[in-house]
Design a protein around this motif. Structure first.
Motif, PDB file in Angstrom:
ATOM      1  N   SER A 192       0.861  -1.180   0.000  1.00  0.00           N
ATOM      2  CA  SER A 192       0.000   0.000   0.000  1.00  0.00           C
ATOM      3  C   SER A 192       0.895   1.227   0.000  1.00  0.00           C
ATOM      4  O   SER A 192       1.931   1.254   0.671  1.00  0.00           O
ATOM      5  N   GLU A 194       0.830   5.200   0.846  1.00  0.00           N
ATOM      6  CA  GLU A 194       0.108   6.296   1.479  1.00  0.00           C
ATOM      7  C   GLU A 194       1.049   7.486   1.564  1.00  0.00           C
ATOM      8  O   GLU A 194       2.159   7.367   2.092  1.00  0.00           O
ATOM      9  N   GLU A 195       0.613   8.621   1.048  1.00  0.00           N
ATOM     10  CA  GLU A 195       1.429   9.826   1.096  1.00  0.00           C
ATOM     11  C   GLU A 195       0.809  10.845   2.042  1.00  0.00           C
ATOM     12  O   GLU A 195      -0.418  10.993   2.101  1.00  0.00           O
ATOM     13  N   ARG A 196       1.663  11.535   2.764  1.00  0.00           N
ATOM     14  CA  ARG A 196       1.205  12.608   3.651  1.00  0.00           C
ATOM     15  C   ARG A 196       2.355  13.587   3.860  1.00  0.00           C
ATOM     16  O   ARG A 196       3.490  13.317   3.479  1.00  0.00           O
ATOM     17  N   SER A 288      -2.854   7.438  -2.688  1.00  0.00           N
ATOM     18  CA  SER A 288      -3.194   6.308  -1.832  1.00  0.00           C
ATOM     19  C   SER A 288      -3.699   5.183  -2.726  1.00  0.00           C
ATOM     20  O   SER A 288      -4.765   5.303  -3.331  1.00  0.00           O
TER      21      SER A 288
END
Length: 439
Positions: A192, A194-196, A288
């Protein structure tokens, strides 16, 4: 730029930062042909270097003698699902290996972001991915065959010629010409993504937590912004949810190619334009999705930059990043691209930058056509002061005399190298500077 036997012509690496004019360029199609080329070099005493796809920024393969081109020696030889291994010729690109492993439900455990590098190039220079529970590509080798500088074919593993195996897994092409490599594999898995983003101060405070909780973290820290971009890649059993064609085009071409080119174009025209151009680039939605591991790990790299990278002790990484953030803006040159930060487990490979310690990697990429010498001097001093070891394939100013104290088994490597290549036919001027100390 595939050569032919007896042909000559200019060779340049992917970034244009290294070039040479070899007297001969040869393209073996079999192991027998590869062995013969080394034996010819040995009998004449003329140097020989091997080129893959040229993704080293340093002049690792530059030579004015014989250059061996691996494009015709690039097959996946065998996949063994029971043993969970794949055996490949030295010139096999990573994308081809990944595609073949897909057919058998297998995967390479960890990798970097570029999939066009050759198998021999990947391991010879210490190419790595990220994740403190996972090692570099060289640490995933089960066995290998190489042609020594004496023209002898040697098969080595942890139980057969273990000293040679230990050093040659990451040997810069100086301990022998790699013929085939057998990699250990794992069952195919999904990741997976996931960017933030996070303010730098909070990111630094939470860095140990990020490193521990994310399987394969990559962090991007720009000098012109307080926000750190976090790219969290974690193993998952969730259903695949790959990006749409539009998302892939947006990320790989619009942002990854046109956007980065725009930032570098702005850099060449004035420092004040860089933050604005970069903010436009980063306005795309944070991503995502879930996909097959190698499609998350890797992505097209079309923008040609040059790069330096150092491996520092993991426990020093926070302090290193704080110090770089303090001193780089005073270098007098624009740092247009973010620092890229990865982590890795320690290993027992003598010339590995991660030898003997959990490691943080700090990468600084710059426009190849804009000033960057001062940036690299400033960053290099900081990273060296924290016992940093430069990435062998990237730009740095170290010599053998300054590198030797950073590698506890340096003398062992020299002894093994001299026994495998007593005439030094596998050594070029760059290796004389950084490895043998004879420049």
């Amino acid at each position: 730029m595939t050569g032919t036997a007896g042909a000559s012509g200019d060779w340049t690496n992917w970034a244009g930062s290294a070039r040479c004019h070899p007297a001969r360029r040869v393209s073996p199609r079999s192991e027998d042909e590869l062995v013969q080329q080394v034996r010819d070099a040995c009998s004449t005493g003329q140097p020989l270097r091997v080129a893959g796809n040229g993704h080293s920024f340093a002049p690792l393969v530059s030579t004015d003698s014989t250059l061996v081109d691996l494009h015709e020696y690039a097959d996946v030889i065998a996949v063994d699902p029971a043993a969970m291994t794949v055996t490949v010729q030295a010139g096999a690109p990573l994308w081809r290996i990944n595609a073949e492993l897909d057919r058998y439900g297998l995967a390479i455990e960890n990798m970097g972001s570029i999939n066009v590098q050759t198998a021999a190039g990947l391991v010879s220079t210490g190419t790595h991915g990220s994740g403190t529970r996972y090692g570099c590509l060289s640490s995933q080798i089960a066995s290998m065959r190489l042609v020594t500088g004496r023209g002898e074919l040697v098969e080595c593993s942890a139980t057969s010629e273990p000293d040679v195996f230990s050093a040659a897994r990451l040997g810069l092409g100086a301990l022998g010409v790699i013929s085939t490599i057998t990699f250990r594999c794992v069952p195919a898995f999904s990741l997976s993504l996931e960017e933030r983003t996070e303010p730098f101060a909070r990111f630094i405070e939470r860095l140990p937590e990020h490193v521990e909780s994310i399987d394969h973290p990559v962090f991007f820290s720009p000098m012109w912004s307080d926000q750190v971009h976090i790219r969290a890649m974690s193993r998952t059993t969730a259903p695949l949810r790959p990006p749409s064609r539009w998302q892939a085009w947006r990320d790989h071409y619009l942002a990854g190619h046109a956007g980065l080119q725009g930032v570098l174009w702005a850099h060449r025209r004035g420092a004040a334009l860089v933050p604005f151009a970069s903010k436009v680039l980063t306005r795309r939605p944070l991503r995502s999705f879930v996909d097959v591991s190698h499609r998350i790990f890797t992505f097209p790299q079309r923008v040609r930059v040059v790069s330096m990278e150092y491996a520092v002790p993991l426990e020093a990484l926070r302090q290193v990043l704080q110090e770089l953030r303090r001193v780089l803006p005073s270098s007098g040159e624009v740092v247009s691209l973010p620092l890229e930060i990865r982590v890795a487990s320690g290993n027992d490979i003598p010339l590995s930058p991660a030898y003997g310690r959990p490691t943080g990697y700090v990468n600084l990429a710059t426009d190849a056509y804009s000033p960057h010498d001062k940036i690299y001097q400033v960053a290099g001093r900081v990273l060296s002061d924290f016992d940093g070891r430069p990435h062998w394939a990237k730009l740095h100013s170290h010599t053998a005399s300054s590198l030797a104290p950073r590698y506890p088994r340096w003398n062992d490597v020299q002894r093994i190298r001299q026994s495998l290549d007593p005439k030094g036919i596998l050594i070029n001027p760059y290796l004389e500077r950084v490895l043998t100390g004879t420049a």
